[in-house]
Write a protein that holds these residues in place. Sequence first.
Motif, PDB file in Angstrom:
ATOM      1  N   SER A   5       0.816  -1.214   0.000  1.00 39.32           N
ATOM      2  CA  SER A   5       0.000   0.000   0.000  1.00 39.32           C
ATOM      3  C   SER A   5       0.847   1.260   0.000  1.00 39.32           C
ATOM      4  O   SER A   5       0.334   2.349  -0.184  1.00 39.32           O
ATOM      5  CB  SER A   5      -0.947  -0.003   1.195  1.00 39.32           C
ATOM      6  N   SER A   6       2.161   1.103   0.221  1.00 37.75           N
ATOM      7  CA  SER A   6       3.039   2.268   0.177  1.00 37.75           C
ATOM      8  C   SER A   6       4.439   1.816  -0.200  1.00 37.75           C
ATOM      9  O   SER A   6       4.856   0.724   0.149  1.00 37.75           O
ATOM     10  CB  SER A   6       3.078   2.975   1.524  1.00 37.75           C
ATOM     11  N   ASP A  35      -2.445   4.154  -4.745  1.00 35.95           N
ATOM     12  CA  ASP A  35      -1.628   4.765  -3.682  1.00 35.95           C
ATOM     13  C   ASP A  35      -0.139   4.748  -4.007  1.00 35.95           C
ATOM     14  O   ASP A  35       0.599   5.633  -3.594  1.00 35.95           O
ATOM     15  CB  ASP A  35      -1.825   4.141  -2.293  1.00 35.95           C
ATOM     16  N   ARG A  38       0.496   7.624  -6.193  1.00 24.87           N
ATOM     17  CA  ARG A  38       0.457   8.835  -5.365  1.00 24.87           C
ATOM     18  C   ARG A  38       1.783   9.016  -4.633  1.00 24.87           C
ATOM     19  O   ARG A  38       2.344  10.107  -4.601  1.00 24.87           O
ATOM     20  CB  ARG A  38      -0.681   8.731  -4.345  1.00 24.87           C
ATOM     21  N   ASP A  39       2.303   7.923  -4.061  1.00 24.15           N
ATOM     22  CA  ASP A  39       3.568   7.997  -3.324  1.00 24.15           C
ATOM     23  C   ASP A  39       4.715   8.405  -4.242  1.00 24.15           C
ATOM     24  O   ASP A  39       5.531   9.248  -3.895  1.00 24.15           O
ATOM     25  CB  ASP A  39       3.890   6.644  -2.677  1.00 24.15           C
ATOM     26  N   ALA A  60      -3.024   7.682 -11.247  1.00 25.77           N
ATOM     27  CA  ALA A  60      -3.674   7.221 -10.024  1.00 25.77           C
ATOM     28  C   ALA A  60      -5.175   7.521 -10.057  1.00 25.77           C
ATOM     29  O   ALA A  60      -5.994   6.676  -9.687  1.00 25.77           O
ATOM     30  CB  ALA A  60      -3.031   7.888  -8.807  1.00 25.77           C
ATOM     31  N   ASP A  72     -10.908   4.950  -1.261  1.00 22.91           N
ATOM     32  CA  ASP A  72     -10.621   5.707  -0.046  1.00 22.91           C
ATOM     33  C   ASP A  72     -10.871   7.187  -0.338  1.00 22.91           C
ATOM     34  O   ASP A  72     -10.202   7.774  -1.186  1.00 22.91           O
ATOM     35  CB  ASP A  72      -9.159   5.459   0.352  1.00 22.91           C
ATOM     36  N   LEU A  75      -7.783   9.460  -0.169  1.00 19.85           N
ATOM     37  CA  LEU A  75      -6.878   9.283  -1.307  1.00 19.85           C
ATOM     38  C   LEU A  75      -7.425  10.031  -2.520  1.00 19.85           C
ATOM     39  O   LEU A  75      -6.700  10.764  -3.198  1.00 19.85           O
ATOM     40  CB  LEU A  75      -6.709   7.788  -1.626  1.00 19.85           C
ATOM     41  N   GLN A  76      -8.712   9.861  -2.766  1.00 23.76           N
ATOM     42  CA  GLN A  76      -9.362  10.534  -3.892  1.00 23.76           C
ATOM     43  C   GLN A  76      -9.211  12.053  -3.769  1.00 23.76           C
ATOM     44  O   GLN A  76      -8.838  12.731  -4.723  1.00 23.76           O
ATOM     45  CB  GLN A  76     -10.848  10.157  -3.918  1.00 23.76           C
ATOM     46  N   GLU A  78      -7.008  13.813  -1.972  1.00 26.69           N
ATOM     47  CA  GLU A  78      -5.604  14.214  -2.089  1.00 26.69           C
ATOM     48  C   GLU A  78      -5.181  14.266  -3.561  1.00 26.69           C
ATOM     49  O   GLU A  78      -4.532  15.214  -3.996  1.00 26.69           O
ATOM     50  CB  GLU A  78      -4.725  13.213  -1.334  1.00 26.69           C
ATOM     51  N   LEU A  79      -5.580  13.270  -4.322  1.00 27.00           N
ATOM     52  CA  LEU A  79      -5.212  13.227  -5.741  1.00 27.00           C
ATOM     53  C   LEU A  79      -5.889  14.352  -6.523  1.00 27.00           C
ATOM     54  O   LEU A  79      -5.277  14.944  -7.416  1.00 27.00           O
ATOM     55  CB  LEU A  79      -5.558  11.861  -6.340  1.00 27.00           C
TER      56      LEU A  79
END
Length: 96
Positions: A5-6, A35, A38-39, A60, A72, A75-76, A78-79
């Motif tokens: 996940s990261s 994710d 995103r990272d 992403a 999530d 997450l959505q 933030e993106l």
Amino acid sequence: MPLVSSCLGNFRMDDLKLMVKRCDEAIEQTPDQADLHRDRALVWTLLGNQAKACDDVELALSLLKQSSQPVDPMLQHELQVRQSTCKQSRTMAESD
């Protein structure tokens, strides 16, 4: 295969290229994990490569749209915030 996940575990600000490599490897294993993109976008941003960061943000978001799993909301969000920053940067670059 376990879901990663990261790719930012044991994050090293002094070795961002290593962090990109870790993210690349994690994305190779599970390319549809939003994710991870995103990272990696975060690491690209820290490296000053806004174009690659924005590419990862777009990818992403498209993965989230295609996902059959619950998304999530953090997450959505933030993106989407990062996406609007990317659009602003592109607009400013074009008007220079």
